[in-house]
Design an enzyme around this catalytic site. Structure first.
Site, PDB file in Angstrom:
ATOM      1  N   ALA A 174       0.869  -1.184   0.000  1.00 35.07           N
ATOM      2  CA  ALA A 174       0.000   0.000   0.000  1.00 35.07           C
ATOM      3  C   ALA A 174       0.899   1.224   0.000  1.00 35.07           C
ATOM      4  O   ALA A 174       2.040   1.166   0.458  1.00 35.07           O
ATOM      5  CB  ALA A 174      -0.886   0.005   1.250  1.00 35.07           C
ATOM      6  N   CYS A 175       0.413   2.337  -0.515  1.00 32.83           N
ATOM      7  CA  CYS A 175       1.256   3.528  -0.626  1.00 32.83           C
ATOM      8  C   CYS A 175       1.801   3.927   0.742  1.00 32.83           C
ATOM      9  O   CYS A 175       1.187   3.663   1.783  1.00 32.83           O
ATOM     10  CB  CYS A 175       0.489   4.672  -1.283  1.00 32.83           C
ATOM     11  SG  CYS A 175      -0.583   5.606  -0.189  1.00 32.83           S
ATOM     12  N   LEU A 176       2.956   4.568   0.738  1.00 31.89           N
ATOM     13  CA  LEU A 176       3.674   4.866   1.977  1.00 31.89           C
ATOM     14  C   LEU A 176       2.912   5.793   2.914  1.00 31.89           C
ATOM     15  O   LEU A 176       3.192   5.838   4.120  1.00 31.89           O
ATOM     16  CB  LEU A 176       5.037   5.480   1.644  1.00 31.89           C
ATOM     17  CG  LEU A 176       6.019   4.564   0.895  1.00 31.89           C
ATOM     18  CD1 LEU A 176       7.309   5.314   0.593  1.00 31.89           C
ATOM     19  CD2 LEU A 176       6.306   3.299   1.681  1.00 31.89           C
ATOM     20  N   SER A 177       1.945   6.531   2.393  1.00 29.72           N
ATOM     21  CA  SER A 177       1.173   7.426   3.266  1.00 29.72           C
ATOM     22  C   SER A 177       0.348   6.643   4.289  1.00 29.72           C
ATOM     23  O   SER A 177      -0.071   7.198   5.312  1.00 29.72           O
ATOM     24  CB  SER A 177       0.258   8.327   2.435  1.00 29.72           C
ATOM     25  OG  SER A 177      -0.631   7.562   1.656  1.00 29.72           O
TER      26      SER A 177
END
Length: 278
Positions: A174-177
């Site tokens: 999943a995206c790092l955010s």
């Protein structure tokens, strides 16, 4: 419904749409969808990958390789989430802003390339998690063929293995955010810290990993079966020293291990419903 029947249903769904631009991250779901869609649509398919500070370089390089190996037209765009108003403050509906920006840009690419629809890789399992980004997909009429064909994550991995895709056993990403507690500001420097820390663990041979950024504390989540890899004085010293060099003051290992959406565990069901209604 048998897996073979789901697979045939997927191909029919794709065929009915005729042409598409696919949001392609290089992950398990979007790579499988790209493979099948390319077989069905041929040159009426365009793969679109968005680069940003929340998308690690290793993932971009893999996406480029997969598209090239399959012979799919691949377009790389920039979609810097931190430039989106409201995103960096990390609200509970953060993913809504991200996906709205992403799908809007992919829709523009679709128009420029003469294809009609935008596909994403959401599957049936995604409906059971807190995903504000799906609201943006619905508003922008993004099509989710895997979900429409009732394919689960396990189904997709099994079919990917049959098709000999290199992603069939690739760890979920999943995206790092997603590594930051809601309300904690996201910055490029913090994202780089997370990326470096996760890459260090991956290079050690850890397969499924998340480094959650809690200010001066790094909380490491790994697959439950991999937790025992950390119980060595040498390993703990190496990780602790490297994470301190990266910028963390304290380093912890989550006793429960990796689980999808662990940052959502602080949200009550009522809070989730209120966020999705906005």
């Amino acid at each position: 419904m048998l897996l073979k029947e789901k697979y045939e249903l997927l191909k029919n769904i794709i065929k009915e749409h005729g042409s598409a631009a696919i949001a392609f991250s290089g992950g398990v779901d979007s790579t499988f969808l790209m493979k099948v869609a390319h077989e069905v649509l041929g040159d009426k398919l365009v793969a679109v990958t968005a680069t940003s500070s929340t998308y690690p370089e290793r993932e971009l390089n893999e996406a480029i390789k997969y598209a090239k190996d399959m012979g799919v037209k691949h377009i790389i765009i920039s979609s810097e989430e931190l430039d989106i108003e409201g995103f960096a403050s990390n609200p509970k509906n953060r993913c809504y802003y991200c996906k709205k920006e992403l799908f809007t840009k992919i829709g523009e690419v679709a128009s420029e390339n003469g294809v009609e629809f935008v596909f994403d890789g959401s599957n049936l399992d995604d409906t059971g998690d807190f995903r504000p980004g799906m609201q943006a997909a619905k508003e922008l009429e993004v099509v989710s063929p895997l979900k429409l064909a009732n394919l689960t994550k396990k189904d997709i991995r099994d079919l990917s293995k049959e098709l000999q895709l290199p992603t069939w056993n690739k760890p979920s990403f999943a995206c790092l955010s997603s590594r930051f507690p809601y309300g904690n500001k996201i910055t490029i420097d913090k994202l780089k810290m997370v990326e470096k820390a996760e890459q260090f663990l991956l290079d050690m041979g850890i397969t499924q990993v998340r480094v959650r950024h809690h200010g001066e504390i790094a909380r490491i989540e790994v697959e439950p079966s991999e937790r025992e890899k950390f119980f060595s004085i040498e390993v703990m010293d190496n990780i602790g020293n490297e994470f301190k060099n990266i910028g963390f003051t304290y380093v912890t290992l989550d006793m429960l291990g990796y689980r999808t959406g662990s940052m959502n565990e602080v949200l009550s069901e009522n809070e989730k419903k209120l966020v999705l209604k906005k």
